[in-house]
Design an enzyme around this catalytic site. Structure first.
Site, short mmCIF file in Angstrom:
data_model
loop_
_atom_site.label_atom_id
_atom_site.label_comp_id
_atom_site.label_asym_id
_atom_site.label_seq_id
_atom_site.Cartn_x
_atom_site.Cartn_y
_atom_site.Cartn_z
N ALA A 49 2.31 53.29 -19.59
CA ALA A 49 2.61 54.55 -20.28
C ALA A 49 3.94 54.46 -20.98
CB ALA A 49 2.63 55.70 -19.29
N ASN A 50 4.15 55.34 -21.94
CA ASN A 50 5.48 55.54 -22.52
C ASN A 50 6.24 56.57 -21.70
OD1 ASN A 50 4.47 53.98 -24.68
ND2 ASN A 50 5.79 55.08 -26.09
N ARG A 51 7.55 56.49 -21.72
CA ARG A 51 8.36 57.51 -21.08
C ARG A 51 8.40 58.74 -21.96
NH1 ARG A 51 14.04 55.22 -18.98
NH2 ARG A 51 14.23 57.36 -18.24
#
Ligand code: CTP
Ligand code: CA
Length: 222
Positions: free
Chosen positions: A33-35
């Site tokens: 995932a992206n932050r």
């Protein structure tokens, strides 16, 4: 100039907002995932609704309440976000705040097990660029706004991104300092007319300022 309290300059407009990260499964129990907390995107959706817009918010996995007056569609992956965005068109404006994962994983159907051998490798496949698709598509909104989180050369990268993705505006965010999950943001608004650097302010204030600018742009003659 601030609008009169309760003014609804976006009444009758439909605006699409994307927010949050996307999760790309590795197997049924893991993901990359992206932050992103989703707070800036949710704040933008709420601010647009307060100015009278009909807002469709396509949200990745976040733990945030839906802003008042906003229609929310929850998605998990970038491809699901792309589909939900496509289905929401046509709109008057699109504001892409989501931190979309650039790659998905060729996922395993079953949980990957440790077998005492070498660690598994992940094969990554590029995800669709949702913003670039919307900006180049047949239902292009009148105003397409992207966000760009950068750690260096913030303005230069954002100017290049604006051109590459055919966005009207890019809100460039300096994330070299602590922004993720935090309250404040230092942004630059990149338009065809140049670069405006806004003072450091809360995410709600960034959202309010941007919503007002969007209202001004949509009120101008096409
Ligand atoms: N974006 C998108 N779909 C993607 C990737 C990005 O819609 N697959 C949108 C984001 O929501 C944001 C803008 O594009 O509004 C810029 O995202 P960013 O990750 O900064 O740009 P990239 O082109 O992915 O470049 P980078 O290599 O810097 O990540
Ligand atoms: Ca990216």
């Amino acid at each position: 100039l601030s609008p009169a309290p309760g003014a609804q300059p976006l009444a009758g407009r439909h605006i699409l907002v994307t927010a949050g990260p996307t999760h790309e499964p590795i197997d049924p129990v893991r993901y990359i995932a992206n932050r992103s907390s989703g707070r800036q995107g949710f704040a933008v959706a709420g601010a647009l609704a307060r100015l009278g817009a009909r807002v469709t918010l396509v949200a990745g996995p976040v733990t945030l309440p839906t802003p008042v007056g906003v229609t929310r569609i929850d998605v998990e992956t970038a491809r699901q976000m792309a589909e939900a965005v496509e289905a929401a068109l046509p709109v008057d404006a699109a504001v892409m705040v989501a931190a979309v994962a650039d790659w998905r994983v060729e996922a395993a159907g079953q949980k990957v097990k440790k077998d005492g051998g070498a660690a598994p490798s992940l094969t990554l496949v590029e995800n669709p660029d949702i913003l670039a698709r919307v900006a180049a598509g047949p239902d292009r909104p009148r105003l397409v706004v992207g966000f760009a989180a950068e750690t260096e050369h913030v303005v230069d990268h954002a100017i290049a991104k604006r051109a590459r993705k055919r966005a009207d505006w890019i809100v460039a965010n300096d994330v070299s300092t602590d922004v993720f999950g935090g309250e404040a943001n230092a942004v630059h608004l990149i338009t065809a007319d140049g670069v405006e650097s806004w003072t450091r302010m809360t995410k709600d204030a960034v959202a309010g300022g941007l919503a007002q600018r969007i209202a001004d742009a949509l009120q101008a003659p096409a």
